[in-house]
Design an enzyme around this catalytic site. Structure first.
Site, PDB file in Angstrom:
ATOM      1  N   CYS A   1     -35.264   2.182  29.838  1.00 14.68           N
ATOM      2  CA  CYS A   1     -36.546   2.562  30.422  1.00 14.68           C
ATOM      3  C   CYS A   1     -36.351   3.000  31.877  1.00 14.68           C
ATOM      4  CB  CYS A   1     -37.552   1.419  30.278  1.00 14.68           C
ATOM      5  SG  CYS A   1     -39.274   1.923  30.545  1.00 14.68           S
TER       6      CYS A   1
ATOM      7  N   HIS B   1     -37.275  -0.595  24.498  1.00 14.36           N
ATOM      8  CA  HIS B   1     -36.699  -1.838  25.004  1.00 14.36           C
ATOM      9  C   HIS B   1     -36.051  -2.680  23.887  1.00 14.36           C
ATOM     10  CE1 HIS B   1     -38.373  -1.895  29.160  1.00 14.36           C
ATOM     11  NE2 HIS B   1     -39.281  -1.083  28.617  1.00 14.36           N
TER      12      HIS B   1
ATOM     13  N   GLU C   1     -34.148  -5.239  24.263  1.00 12.34           N
ATOM     14  CA  GLU C   1     -34.133  -6.657  24.646  1.00 12.34           C
ATOM     15  C   GLU C   1     -35.425  -7.371  24.281  1.00 12.34           C
ATOM     16  OE1 GLU C   1     -36.236  -4.756  28.090  1.00 12.34           O
ATOM     17  OE2 GLU C   1     -34.651  -4.199  26.675  1.00 12.34           O
TER      18      GLU C   1
END
Length: 235
Positions: A87, A204, A206
């Site tokens: 990002c 994302h 994660e």
């Protein structure tokens, strides 16, 4: 031992999420490195996390690209250390010139925060070894400037070299305008450099790496990095 480093900028807000994911998957502590430092300790993987570095003033990632630590990040990446920009981290990679193109305002001119589907276009990169070509992944997106842009020659070169790693798609893998959340050219969600060791990605991973978060699709990006590092160590 797999040594990883997460670069922390003023305004980063996904740095700890990345740290948790890296430590869960590698089994070793991840080092948090402040942007004002001049050098990163010896490491096998560097991650530029998401967030709003420097408040997104000027352009997203533009000020962070000139942080003191970035001189060492760029040097280590050019020397072969794998580098993942997520990002805002992707935005920073573009501002440093490590990856081509730019990320503009979303076509809707609105901040987007929702899950998106991605199609894996290649497994021949450091970060996609554990994926299948054509595999559809679900990952969250949260950005205002994720609209990938490059001139036609650059886009064609990325395509020809197999450097378009992920595209926005629908749940069945169809790459359509409706499945594109931000207007990115050719539905591009992530690209790599010519070596496959530097990856810029808007979604994302994660935030979806373990069942407690609602899914594990993001996990394979980190697992791919671990496999690639382990193979490099053996080789």
């Amino acid at each position: 031992m797999i040594r990883s480093a997460v670069i922390v900028f003023p305004g980063s807000n996904c740095d700890r999420d990345v740290k948790v994911a890296l430590e869960a998957i590698t089994g070793f502590p991840a080092r948090m490195v402040w942007h004002g430092e001049s050098e990163i300790p010896a490491c096998d993987l560097i991650v530029l996390p998401g967030g709003f570095s420097y408040g997104d003033y000027l352009r997203c990632g533009a000020m962070a690209a000139h942080s003191p630590i970035m001189r060492d990040v760029v040097a280590k990446a050019k020397a072969g250390t794998p580098l993942l920009g997520i990002c805002n981290g992707f935005q920073i990679l573009l501002e440093t010139g490590l990856l081509p193109g730019a990320l503009m305002r979303n076509a809707s001119l609105r901040f987007i925060c929702r899950d998106a589907f991605l199609r894996c276009e290649t497994k021949d990169t450091f970060f996609t070894r554990c994926n299948r070509v054509g595999e559809v992944l679900r990952m969250p997106v949260a950005h205002h400037d994720g609209n990938y842009f490059a001139d036609e020659d650059t886009l064609d070169r990325l395509e020809e070299d197999g450097r378009v790693v992920f595209r926005y798609c629908d749940a069945d893998g169809a790459v359509t305008e409706a499945a594109n959340p931000n207007g990115s050219q050719r539905n591009i969600a992530g690209i790599t450099d010519s070596t496959g060791r530097i990856l810029g990605l808007m979604p994302h991973p994660e935030r979806l790496f373990e069942p407690q978060l609602g899914g594990t699709d993001g996990r394979r990006i980190f697992e791919s990095a671990v496999v690639s590092i382990a193979e490099a160590m053996v080789g």
